[in-house]
Design a protein around this motif. Structure first.
Motif, PDB file in Angstrom:
ATOM      1  N   UNK A   1       0.806  -1.212   0.000  1.00 47.49           N
ATOM      2  CA  UNK A   1       0.000   0.000   0.000  1.00 47.49           C
ATOM      3  C   UNK A   1       0.837   1.259   0.000  1.00 47.49           C
ATOM      4  N   UNK A   2       2.090   1.156  -0.477  1.00 49.59           N
ATOM      5  CA  UNK A   2       3.005   2.308  -0.449  1.00 49.59           C
ATOM      6  C   UNK A   2       3.468   2.721  -1.840  1.00 49.59           C
ATOM      7  N   UNK A   3       2.810   2.265  -2.892  1.00 48.58           N
ATOM      8  CA  UNK A   3       3.291   2.499  -4.252  1.00 48.58           C
ATOM      9  C   UNK A   3       3.512   3.986  -4.542  1.00 48.58           C
ATOM     10  N   UNK A   4       2.514   4.807  -4.300  1.00 45.94           N
ATOM     11  CA  UNK A   4       2.620   6.231  -4.639  1.00 45.94           C
ATOM     12  C   UNK A   4       3.740   6.924  -3.878  1.00 45.94           C
ATOM     13  N   UNK A   5       4.029   6.445  -2.682  1.00 43.64           N
ATOM     14  CA  UNK A   5       5.090   7.051  -1.886  1.00 43.64           C
ATOM     15  C   UNK A   5       6.458   6.854  -2.528  1.00 43.64           C
TER      16      UNK A   5
END
Length: 282
Positions: A238-242
């Protein structure tokens, strides 16, 4: 990421599918949010979809319905033998034929729950169901291995880096931003991966493939695969955009200069790049 049970508890349509949702939640099932939004999914998101559906392998289809333009009744009482992916294609394999799901731009799926949309295909099993919406559904007859070049898929063990470089060399007049999106070369690569790969390797998206040095082409091919697996890992976390360094960014993290946003190439897809540190091989 929101579990199926959490989605169930927040849904007004939780009575019919309560048992299936609780079963899925018990098994730790989560959804790929790329396929729950109106964004074109990339290869790693399809791999996640495959992993979420493996619970149905070995089970017979109890019923099938939907508005897909195929003989849906053919699926009933057929055992799901395997689930494969090829780039952005999800492949549900049965004896003698395969159902190919292509999510296009607006396609979505739900496992053990529904949404307010026209149902393209629902497959119901003893242990749950899969619902597909706004996706292209096609029957592929015979051995699926005869229909796909697995060596073109950047996420498969069969991936052939040398073959991809050879295909790039065969299209010297193609812009690299277009070449990276060619599914017969880099199956599974989408616009996010394209932007991030070109930023990683310091190459301007409008560079001509034939003018890019061989060493740099090799680096592009390697990073197309590497970033796809990074994408998969970060998506699950759940950290792709980061972790995005280029896609949708306004300032270059390397140069502290404004990033450029343009619709590049014949495909006119969004490119985000820095003209200072990404070399333009014109």
């Amino acid at each position: 990421m929101e579990t199926v049970l959490e989605q169930h508890n927040n849904s007004p349509h939780n009575s019919r599918y309560g048992y299936y949702r609780q079963l899925a939640s018990y098994k730790g099932l989560e959804y790929n949010k790329d396929l729950k939004k109106n964004t074109m999914p990339e290869g790693p998101s399809i791999v996640i979809a495959k992993e979420e559906m493996t619970q149905f392998i070995g089970h017979k289809v109890i019923s099938a319905r939907g508005n897909a333009k195929i003989d849906i009744s053919r699926l009933e009482n057929k055992k799901l033998l395997e689930i494969k992916t090829w780039g952005k294609h999800l492949l549900l394999c049965f004896n003698g034929f395969t159902i190919r799901i292509h999510f296009l731009l607006f396609g979505t799926y739900r496992i053990n729950e529904t949404k307010e949309a026209l149902l393209r295909l629902r497959l119901t099993f003893k242990n749950g169901e899969i619902n597909f919406y706004t996706a292209a559904v096609k029957v592929v007859e015979g051995d699926i291995n005869l229909h796909y070049d697995w060596t073109a898929d950047v996420m498969r063990e069969e991936w052939n880096e040398k073959a991809a470089i050879g295909k790039l060399n065969a299209k010297p007049d193609r812009l690299i931003c277009d070449a990276l999106l060619e599914q017969d070369i880099f199956s599974g690569v989408g616009n996010i991966i394209k932007n991030e790969v070109l930023y990683r390797v310091h190459v301007h998206p409008e560079s001509l493939t034939g003018n890019i040095p061989g060493k740099k082409l090799k680096e592009i091919a390697q990073q197309a695969r590497q970033y796809s697996f990074d994408f998969l890992k970060w998506k699950k976390e759940g950290t792709l955009k980061k972790h995005w360094l280029a896609h949708t960014k306004k300032i270059c993290k390397r140069c502290d200069l404004p990033m450029h946003k343009e619709y590049t190439g014949t495909k006119k897809r969004r490119s985000f790049f820095c003209t200072n540190c990404q070399e333009f091989y014109s």
